[in-house]
Design a protein around this motif. Structure first.
Motif, PDB file in Angstrom:
ATOM      1  N   ALA A 321      74.071  -3.245  80.744  1.00  7.03           N
ATOM      2  CA  ALA A 321      73.722  -3.702  79.397  1.00  7.03           C
ATOM      3  C   ALA A 321      74.653  -2.996  78.407  1.00  7.03           C
ATOM      4  N   PRO A 322      74.905  -3.602  77.247  1.00  6.51           N
ATOM      5  CA  PRO A 322      74.422  -4.906  76.780  1.00  6.51           C
ATOM      6  C   PRO A 322      75.266  -6.041  77.338  1.00  6.51           C
ATOM      7  N   LEU A 323      74.943  -7.260  76.931  1.00  4.49           N
ATOM      8  CA  LEU A 323      75.654  -8.435  77.403  1.00  4.49           C
ATOM      9  C   LEU A 323      76.894  -8.643  76.544  1.00  4.49           C
ATOM     10  N   ASP A 324      77.980  -7.968  76.933  1.00  2.87           N
ATOM     11  CA  ASP A 324      79.230  -8.090  76.190  1.00  2.87           C
ATOM     12  C   ASP A 324      80.393  -8.162  77.174  1.00  2.87           C
ATOM     13  N   ALA A 325      81.600  -8.309  76.635  1.00  4.82           N
ATOM     14  CA  ALA A 325      82.773  -8.510  77.488  1.00  4.82           C
ATOM     15  C   ALA A 325      83.014  -7.318  78.405  1.00  4.82           C
ATOM     16  N   ALA A 326      82.815  -6.102  77.890  1.00  8.35           N
ATOM     17  CA  ALA A 326      83.068  -4.912  78.707  1.00  8.35           C
ATOM     18  C   ALA A 326      82.158  -4.878  79.924  1.00  8.35           C
ATOM     19  N   ARG A 327      80.870  -5.138  79.729  1.00  6.89           N
ATOM     20  CA  ARG A 327      79.934  -5.115  80.852  1.00  6.89           C
ATOM     21  C   ARG A 327      80.182  -6.272  81.813  1.00  6.89           C
ATOM     22  N   LEU A 328      80.520  -7.439  81.281  1.00  7.09           N
ATOM     23  CA  LEU A 328      80.804  -8.576  82.165  1.00  7.09           C
ATOM     24  C   LEU A 328      82.089  -8.344  82.963  1.00  7.09           C
ATOM     25  N   ARG A 329      83.074  -7.707  82.356  1.00  3.12           N
ATOM     26  CA  ARG A 329      84.280  -7.355  83.117  1.00  3.12           C
ATOM     27  C   ARG A 329      83.923  -6.420  84.270  1.00  3.12           C
ATOM     28  N   GLU A 330      83.054  -5.446  83.994  1.00  7.16           N
ATOM     29  CA  GLU A 330      82.628  -4.526  85.052  1.00  7.16           C
ATOM     30  C   GLU A 330      81.917  -5.277  86.173  1.00  7.16           C
ATOM     31  N   ALA A 331      81.040  -6.205  85.816  1.00  4.71           N
ATOM     32  CA  ALA A 331      80.330  -6.987  86.825  1.00  4.71           C
ATOM     33  C   ALA A 331      81.295  -7.848  87.630  1.00  4.71           C
ATOM     34  N   HIS A 332      82.250  -8.495  86.957  1.00  3.43           N
ATOM     35  CA  HIS A 332      83.252  -9.298  87.664  1.00  3.43           C
ATOM     36  C   HIS A 332      84.052  -8.427  88.633  1.00  3.43           C
ATOM     37  N   ARG A 333      84.379  -7.220  88.203  1.00  2.00           N
ATOM     38  CA  ARG A 333      85.170  -6.320  89.045  1.00  2.00           C
ATOM     39  C   ARG A 333      84.405  -5.979  90.324  1.00  2.00           C
ATOM     40  N   ILE A 334      83.108  -5.737  90.196  1.00  2.00           N
ATOM     41  CA  ILE A 334      82.294  -5.416  91.371  1.00  2.00           C
ATOM     42  C   ILE A 334      82.221  -6.613  92.312  1.00  2.00           C
ATOM     43  N   VAL A 335      81.974  -7.800  91.762  1.00  2.00           N
ATOM     44  CA  VAL A 335      81.863  -8.998  92.596  1.00  2.00           C
ATOM     45  C   VAL A 335      83.193  -9.311  93.278  1.00  2.00           C
ATOM     46  N   GLU A 336      84.303  -9.081  92.586  1.00  2.00           N
ATOM     47  CA  GLU A 336      85.623  -9.364  93.159  1.00  2.00           C
ATOM     48  C   GLU A 336      85.918  -8.540  94.407  1.00  2.00           C
ATOM     49  N   THR A 337      85.293  -7.388  94.553  1.00  2.00           N
ATOM     50  CA  THR A 337      85.557  -6.570  95.738  1.00  2.00           C
ATOM     51  C   THR A 337      85.085  -7.246  97.014  1.00  2.00           C
ATOM     52  N   GLY A 338      84.095  -8.156  96.886  1.00  2.00           N
ATOM     53  CA  GLY A 338      83.532  -8.799  98.062  1.00  2.00           C
ATOM     54  C   GLY A 338      82.581  -7.917  98.833  1.00  2.00           C
ATOM     55  N   HIS A 339      82.257  -6.731  98.293  1.00  2.00           N
ATOM     56  CA  HIS A 339      81.391  -5.791  99.006  1.00  2.00           C
ATOM     57  C   HIS A 339      80.079  -5.531  98.278  1.00  2.00           C
ATOM     58  N   ALA A 340      79.779  -6.339  97.264  1.00  2.00           N
ATOM     59  CA  ALA A 340      78.538  -6.119  96.521  1.00  2.00           C
ATOM     60  C   ALA A 340      77.334  -6.407  97.415  1.00  2.00           C
ATOM     61  N   VAL A 341      76.327  -5.569  97.314  1.00  2.00           N
ATOM     62  CA  VAL A 341      75.053  -5.771  97.998  1.00  2.00           C
ATOM     63  C   VAL A 341      74.071  -6.314  96.974  1.00  2.00           C
ATOM     64  N   GLY A 342      73.422  -7.431  97.280  1.00  2.00           N
ATOM     65  CA  GLY A 342      72.504  -8.031  96.333  1.00  2.00           C
ATOM     66  C   GLY A 342      73.233  -8.579  95.115  1.00  2.00           C
TER      67      GLY A 342
END
Length: 349
Positions: A321-342
């Motif tokens: 949180a909050p719902l902004d570009a910085a946090r969404l970039r962080e979320a995209h970075r985690i998903v891009e690894t292909g190793h996210a759990v849940g």
């Protein structure tokens, strides 16, 4: 804010709203890949549309794929295909919801997404938010739940009376995490999950997997056959690349496979000897073609009931949180690894 207050607010909507947009797409570290912006508000809804005040979104591989695909036109694109929020206003044909209702949904590829303060969405692909979950916990569920539901029940045709074995590849990911739970709650199949790391193995075991095998091991086929002698009856895969030889080895004759990934050059003819059926699942097909839209409302309603009854749980593992570009970039970075759990969720608060 009460229901009446929301109805008044909906009658005098703001002209602009905050959002996160993608102007250039491409690499995540590009300056215009995800940007804080102000955009036009949805306006008054018509037909079956709802205006939803978005409280939380989750980031899926489709978010990453669409962003990374580029944006040569340079227009501001609002991404996001999972949301939980509150209905602000409804169109004249809406019968399923009213202002003030809390909802969750996955939206459509053909419309602006959920990375905005408000979103237009068709009521027929929306479900009532589970009352026992926060918006963040609920936002983790819609896209993956619909995908898992359609894969298990529309494609594989499983029922409460189904038995046999189901192999789930990539089981610790978003779809696998809810698919395991649905299979255990609503069918009689035995679930064999693939996982390679200690944390992902522990996660799928906690979700109800009956056996766990290492999808990175050289003897994966032998591990699967040891867990299900004679071969598995069903396969769910988000990892089809290079797996056809494995499937021909471990799936029994007349078995069935459902896939959600985008591999183009699969030699499916290799499955013919065993008469193995191959199904594609894409949860965006219904909204894209206007096909039996309310099936997704029914599925999400049932998911909410199962959650509130304690039979399945949220797959949220990391909240930002909050719902902004910085946090969404962080979320995209985690998903891009292909190793996210849940699932990774970004909330307004």
């Amino acid at each position: 804010m009460t229901t009446d207050d929301r109805a008044v607010a909906a009658a005098t909507p703001t002209e602009t709203i905050p959002a996160v947009v993608s102007r250039a797409g491409g690499r995540l570290d590009g300056p215009d890949s995800l940007v804080d912006a102000t955009i036009a508000a949805p306006g008054a809804p018509t037909g079956h549309d709802l205006v939803v005040e978005v409280q939380a979104v989750s980031v899926n591989p489709v978010d990453v794929k669409v962003r990374a695909s580029g944006n040569s036109g340079g227009e501001e694109r609002v991404l996001g295909w999972d949301a939980s929020g509150t209905v602000l206003a409804v169109g004249e044909d809406v019968t399923l919801f009213r202002p003030g209702d809390e909802v969750f949904y996955a939206g459509s590829l053909e419309r602006p997404g959920s990375y905005a303060a408000q979103q237009l969405v068709d009521e027929r692909i929306v479900g009532p938010k589970p009352s026992t979950l926060t918006h963040a916990e609920a936002a983790a569920l819609p896209l993956t739940s619909i995908t898992a539901w359609e894969a298990l029940f529309d494609k594989l045709g499983l029922t409460v009376d189904s038995t046999g074995s189901l192999l789930v590849l990539g089981a610790a990911g978003g779809v696998g995490s809810i698919l395991i739970q649905l299979a255990k709650a609503l069918t009689g199949v035995r679930v064999i999950a693939t996982a390679s790391r200690p944390e992902s193995r522990a996660w799928v075991e906690a979700l109800g997997a009956d056996a766990v095998v290492d999808h990175g091991a050289d003897d994966l086929d032998q591990q699967i056959l040891a867990a299900s002698p004679g071969g598995v009856d069903y396969v769910f895969t988000s990892q089809s690349k290079g797996r056809i030889p494995l499937f021909t080895e471990v799936v029994r004759p007349f078995g069935e496979i459902v896939a959600i990934d985008d591999e183009r050059d699969l030699d499916l003819l290799a499955l013919k000897s065993k008469a193995i059926s191959w199904h594609w699942e894409l949860m965006f097909t219904r909204p894209r073609y206007g096909y039996d839209l309310e099936a997704q409302h029914r599925a999400l309603t049932r998911i909410a009931e199962l959650v509130d009854a304690g039979r399945i749980r949220t797959t949220l593992t990391q909240a930002l949180a909050p719902l902004d570009a910085a946090r969404l970039r962080e979320a995209h970075r985690i998903v891009e690894t292909g190793h996210a759990v849940g699932k990774i969720v970004v909330s307004r608060a």
